[in-house]
Design a protein around this motif. Sequence first.
Motif, PDB file in Angstrom:
ATOM      1  N   ALA A 272       0.819  -1.208   0.000  1.00  0.00           N
ATOM      2  CA  ALA A 272       0.000   0.000   0.000  1.00  0.00           C
ATOM      3  C   ALA A 272       0.857   1.264   0.000  1.00  0.00           C
ATOM      4  O   ALA A 272       1.990   1.262   0.488  1.00  0.00           O
ATOM      5  N   SER A 273       0.284   2.337  -0.536  1.00  0.00           N
ATOM      6  CA  SER A 273       0.951   3.637  -0.479  1.00  0.00           C
ATOM      7  C   SER A 273       1.028   4.097   0.974  1.00  0.00           C
ATOM      8  O   SER A 273       0.215   3.700   1.814  1.00  0.00           O
ATOM      9  N   ASP A 274       1.984   4.950   1.255  1.00  0.00           N
ATOM     10  CA  ASP A 274       2.222   5.335   2.648  1.00  0.00           C
ATOM     11  C   ASP A 274       1.413   6.557   3.077  1.00  0.00           C
ATOM     12  O   ASP A 274       1.872   7.359   3.899  1.00  0.00           O
ATOM     13  N   ILE A 275       0.187   6.715   2.543  1.00  0.00           N
ATOM     14  CA  ILE A 275      -0.692   7.765   3.051  1.00  0.00           C
ATOM     15  C   ILE A 275      -1.055   7.425   4.492  1.00  0.00           C
ATOM     16  O   ILE A 275      -1.008   6.268   4.917  1.00  0.00           O
ATOM     17  N   GLU A 276      -1.422   8.428   5.261  1.00  0.00           N
ATOM     18  CA  GLU A 276      -1.576   8.259   6.702  1.00  0.00           C
ATOM     19  C   GLU A 276      -2.579   7.167   7.069  1.00  0.00           C
ATOM     20  O   GLU A 276      -2.324   6.354   7.959  1.00  0.00           O
ATOM     21  N   ALA A 277      -3.732   7.145   6.392  1.00  0.00           N
ATOM     22  CA  ALA A 277      -4.755   6.155   6.726  1.00  0.00           C
ATOM     23  C   ALA A 277      -4.230   4.736   6.550  1.00  0.00           C
ATOM     24  O   ALA A 277      -4.506   3.848   7.365  1.00  0.00           O
ATOM     25  N   PHE A 278      -3.450   4.493   5.503  1.00  0.00           N
ATOM     26  CA  PHE A 278      -2.932   3.155   5.238  1.00  0.00           C
ATOM     27  C   PHE A 278      -1.788   2.804   6.182  1.00  0.00           C
ATOM     28  O   PHE A 278      -1.644   1.647   6.593  1.00  0.00           O
ATOM     29  N   ARG A 279      -0.978   3.795   6.522  1.00  0.00           N
ATOM     30  CA  ARG A 279       0.102   3.552   7.488  1.00  0.00           C
ATOM     31  C   ARG A 279      -0.476   3.064   8.821  1.00  0.00           C
ATOM     32  O   ARG A 279       0.088   2.179   9.469  1.00  0.00           O
ATOM     33  N   LEU A 280      -1.606   3.653   9.214  1.00  0.00           N
ATOM     34  CA  LEU A 280      -2.216   3.269  10.485  1.00  0.00           C
ATOM     35  C   LEU A 280      -2.771   1.852  10.430  1.00  0.00           C
ATOM     36  O   LEU A 280      -2.608   1.071  11.370  1.00  0.00           O
ATOM     37  N   VAL A 281      -3.453   1.504   9.336  1.00  0.00           N
ATOM     38  CA  VAL A 281      -3.999   0.151   9.208  1.00  0.00           C
ATOM     39  C   VAL A 281      -2.886  -0.886   9.203  1.00  0.00           C
ATOM     40  O   VAL A 281      -2.998  -1.949   9.835  1.00  0.00           O
ATOM     41  N   LEU A 282      -1.773  -0.580   8.531  1.00  0.00           N
ATOM     42  CA  LEU A 282      -0.655  -1.528   8.436  1.00  0.00           C
ATOM     43  C   LEU A 282       0.362  -1.343   9.559  1.00  0.00           C
ATOM     44  O   LEU A 282       1.452  -1.927   9.510  1.00  0.00           O
ATOM     45  N   ASN A 283       0.003  -0.533  10.547  1.00  0.00           N
ATOM     46  CA  ASN A 283       0.855  -0.344  11.725  1.00  0.00           C
ATOM     47  C   ASN A 283       2.286   0.032  11.312  1.00  0.00           C
ATOM     48  O   ASN A 283       3.271  -0.549  11.780  1.00  0.00           O
ATOM     49  N   GLY A 284       2.374   1.014  10.413  1.00  0.00           N
ATOM     50  CA  GLY A 284       3.668   1.520  10.005  1.00  0.00           C
ATOM     51  C   GLY A 284       4.502   0.567   9.181  1.00  0.00           C
ATOM     52  O   GLY A 284       5.722   0.736   9.074  1.00  0.00           O
ATOM     53  N   GLY A 285       3.877  -0.446   8.602  1.00  0.00           N
ATOM     54  CA  GLY A 285       4.592  -1.407   7.773  1.00  0.00           C
ATOM     55  C   GLY A 285       4.829  -2.742   8.437  1.00  0.00           C
ATOM     56  O   GLY A 285       5.452  -3.626   7.846  1.00  0.00           O
ATOM     57  N   GLN A 286       4.307  -2.939   9.651  1.00  0.00           N
ATOM     58  CA  GLN A 286       4.478  -4.207  10.341  1.00  0.00           C
ATOM     59  C   GLN A 286       3.474  -5.263   9.893  1.00  0.00           C
ATOM     60  O   GLN A 286       3.656  -6.450  10.161  1.00  0.00           O
ATOM     61  N   LEU A 287       2.404  -4.822   9.214  1.00  0.00           N
ATOM     62  CA  LEU A 287       1.365  -5.763   8.772  1.00  0.00           C
ATOM     63  C   LEU A 287       1.299  -5.865   7.257  1.00  0.00           C
ATOM     64  O   LEU A 287       0.417  -6.531   6.719  1.00  0.00           O
ATOM     65  N   GLY A 288       2.204  -5.206   6.561  1.00  0.00           N
ATOM     66  CA  GLY A 288       2.235  -5.218   5.109  1.00  0.00           C
ATOM     67  C   GLY A 288       3.313  -4.279   4.614  1.00  0.00           C
ATOM     68  O   GLY A 288       3.973  -3.589   5.399  1.00  0.00           O
ATOM     69  N   TYR A 289       3.503  -4.246   3.303  1.00  0.00           N
ATOM     70  CA  TYR A 289       4.525  -3.387   2.703  1.00  0.00           C
ATOM     71  C   TYR A 289       3.967  -2.001   2.406  1.00  0.00           C
ATOM     72  O   TYR A 289       2.812  -1.854   2.002  1.00  0.00           O
ATOM     73  N   LEU A 290       4.804  -0.979   2.575  1.00  0.00           N
ATOM     74  CA  LEU A 290       4.444   0.391   2.228  1.00  0.00           C
ATOM     75  C   LEU A 290       5.412   0.908   1.165  1.00  0.00           C
ATOM     76  O   LEU A 290       6.595   0.557   1.171  1.00  0.00           O
ATOM     77  N   PHE A 291       4.896   1.729   0.262  1.00  0.00           N
ATOM     78  CA  PHE A 291       5.754   2.382  -0.721  1.00  0.00           C
ATOM     79  C   PHE A 291       5.419   3.865  -0.755  1.00  0.00           C
ATOM     80  O   PHE A 291       4.362   4.290  -0.276  1.00  0.00           O
ATOM     81  N   THR A 292       6.289   4.677  -1.310  1.00  0.00           N
ATOM     82  CA  THR A 292       6.097   6.119  -1.371  1.00  0.00           C
ATOM     83  C   THR A 292       4.907   6.459  -2.255  1.00  0.00           C
ATOM     84  O   THR A 292       4.857   6.076  -3.429  1.00  0.00           O
ATOM     85  N   SER A 293       3.950   7.171  -1.707  1.00  0.00           N
ATOM     86  CA  SER A 293       2.721   7.496  -2.423  1.00  0.00           C
ATOM     87  C   SER A 293       3.011   8.202  -3.745  1.00  0.00           C
ATOM     88  O   SER A 293       3.870   9.087  -3.829  1.00  0.00           O
ATOM     89  N   ALA A 294       2.290   7.787  -4.791  1.00  0.00           N
ATOM     90  CA  ALA A 294       2.348   8.377  -6.129  1.00  0.00           C
ATOM     91  C   ALA A 294       3.674   8.127  -6.843  1.00  0.00           C
ATOM     92  O   ALA A 294       3.929   8.718  -7.886  1.00  0.00           O
ATOM     93  N   ASP A 295       4.491   7.234  -6.325  1.00  0.00           N
ATOM     94  CA  ASP A 295       5.803   6.936  -6.910  1.00  0.00           C
ATOM     95  C   ASP A 295       5.758   5.540  -7.555  1.00  0.00           C
ATOM     96  O   ASP A 295       5.907   4.527  -6.862  1.00  0.00           O
ATOM     97  N   SER A 296       5.564   5.488  -8.859  1.00  0.00           N
ATOM     98  CA  SER A 296       5.446   4.206  -9.557  1.00  0.00           C
ATOM     99  C   SER A 296       6.734   3.396  -9.477  1.00  0.00           C
ATOM    100  O   SER A 296       6.698   2.157  -9.370  1.00  0.00           O
ATOM    101  N   ASP A 297       7.871   4.070  -9.557  1.00  0.00           N
ATOM    102  CA  ASP A 297       9.147   3.358  -9.489  1.00  0.00           C
ATOM    103  C   ASP A 297       9.325   2.672  -8.130  1.00  0.00           C
ATOM    104  O   ASP A 297       9.788   1.525  -8.064  1.00  0.00           O
TER     105      ASP A 297
END
Length: 423
Positions: free
Chosen positions: A292-317
């Motif tokens: 998931a993108s690292d927007i605030e709502a998703f960061r909270l659901v994924l507990n800062g990346g402990q429950l899934g992967y985060l990537f920089t929002s709007a950054d396709s690369d």
Amino acid sequence: MKIGIVCPYSYDAPGGVQYHVSDLATELIRRGHDVNVLAPVETAEVPDFVTAVSGSYSVKYNGSVAQLSLGPKAIRETRAWLDRGFDVVHIHEPLAPSISLIALANAKCPIVATFHTSMTRSRAMELAVPILRPLLDRIAGRIAVSNEARRTLVEHQGGDAVIIPNGVYREPLATAPDTPKWKGTDEAPVIFWLGRLDEPRKGLHVLAGAIGGVVAAHPNVRFLIGGRGDDTPVQQLVEKYPDNVEFVGDVKPEQRNSLYHGATAYVAPQTGGESFGIVLVEAMSAGTCVIASDIEAFRLVLNGGQLGYLFTSADSDDLAAVINHALDNPKERKQLAAIGHEASKMYDWGVVTDKILAVYSTVIGSASVEVENTDTLLDNVRQTLGLNGAKDGAKPAPSGDAVKEDGKRALGRKAAKSGKDKQ
């Protein structure tokens, strides 16, 4: 308990709030409560527990298009529905210019309100809130579906709310049968995306920009794209990557569950405007790894990346790099999926409904407290719209003083001098 639930958005264009309302009503009815939902409906087939209000119109709102209902006919139908005599009325998005606002002005029983929206700034809300403040004071119990929704409430409207998240039915997702043609494997992984195709904030364009980098590293990868709206961008992707991209269309719930369950990973590239992240929880409930993108709502659901992967929002690369990392590390990916699946238990409707029922019981128990009916500019607005509940001699809806959950967080009306100290 006799419960009325108000949904401001039309069932003809279902979205997160409509699904939330229907699922909550279904669970409450399963538990033996008498529940009816009031919602705008023109042509959609709806459950028996939905009372339809006609005359909806489309409005651009928070990066999306909402179908609302507000007019003389809607006012009459809403007031007639309220006359059924509910023990509590639960209004979703109470200030939406639709039947929610009408119900808020006219209800004669305790009112619970759920706030779903996340936004950073709204000129319309800044102008409307001072005028509609007396209506906000009629709310006895406030619920926000996330920290982001609560922040929006505190900063734009004042007051506080208890956080009760959106719910999911975990069991159908966790046990969904895999569809062989959509099942991902380590040798032929499947990346799934689901959303509105023509809403930029859902991030399909971000995923599109990442596909080439993933295909170069994993030639056998497949991207399954589902949703409704203008599918032109998807068809262009299918033409460009015929062996790697498939459009599955606007899938039904059973198909959706199967797609979640069979995918190697679910990608959520939203760029903003999300207050929660129900799609993340659905994927987690299915036991699927989330990227998931690292927007605030998703960061909270994924507990800062402990429950899934985060990537920089709007950054396709960066998205391509994270997908490649997940595919290159199956053991790590499956471990994250297992942890996320366990964490998703807190969002099961059985758990969420218990918390909402506790709010209902609290506001009904404090229903002797009334709000002073102060003359304001609002009276002119209400006269114009026919929202004359208090002026016609109707008893104002009760307002609860600050109610506590676990002795810590205020549930009802609680003054907030600023949003900063609430974060």
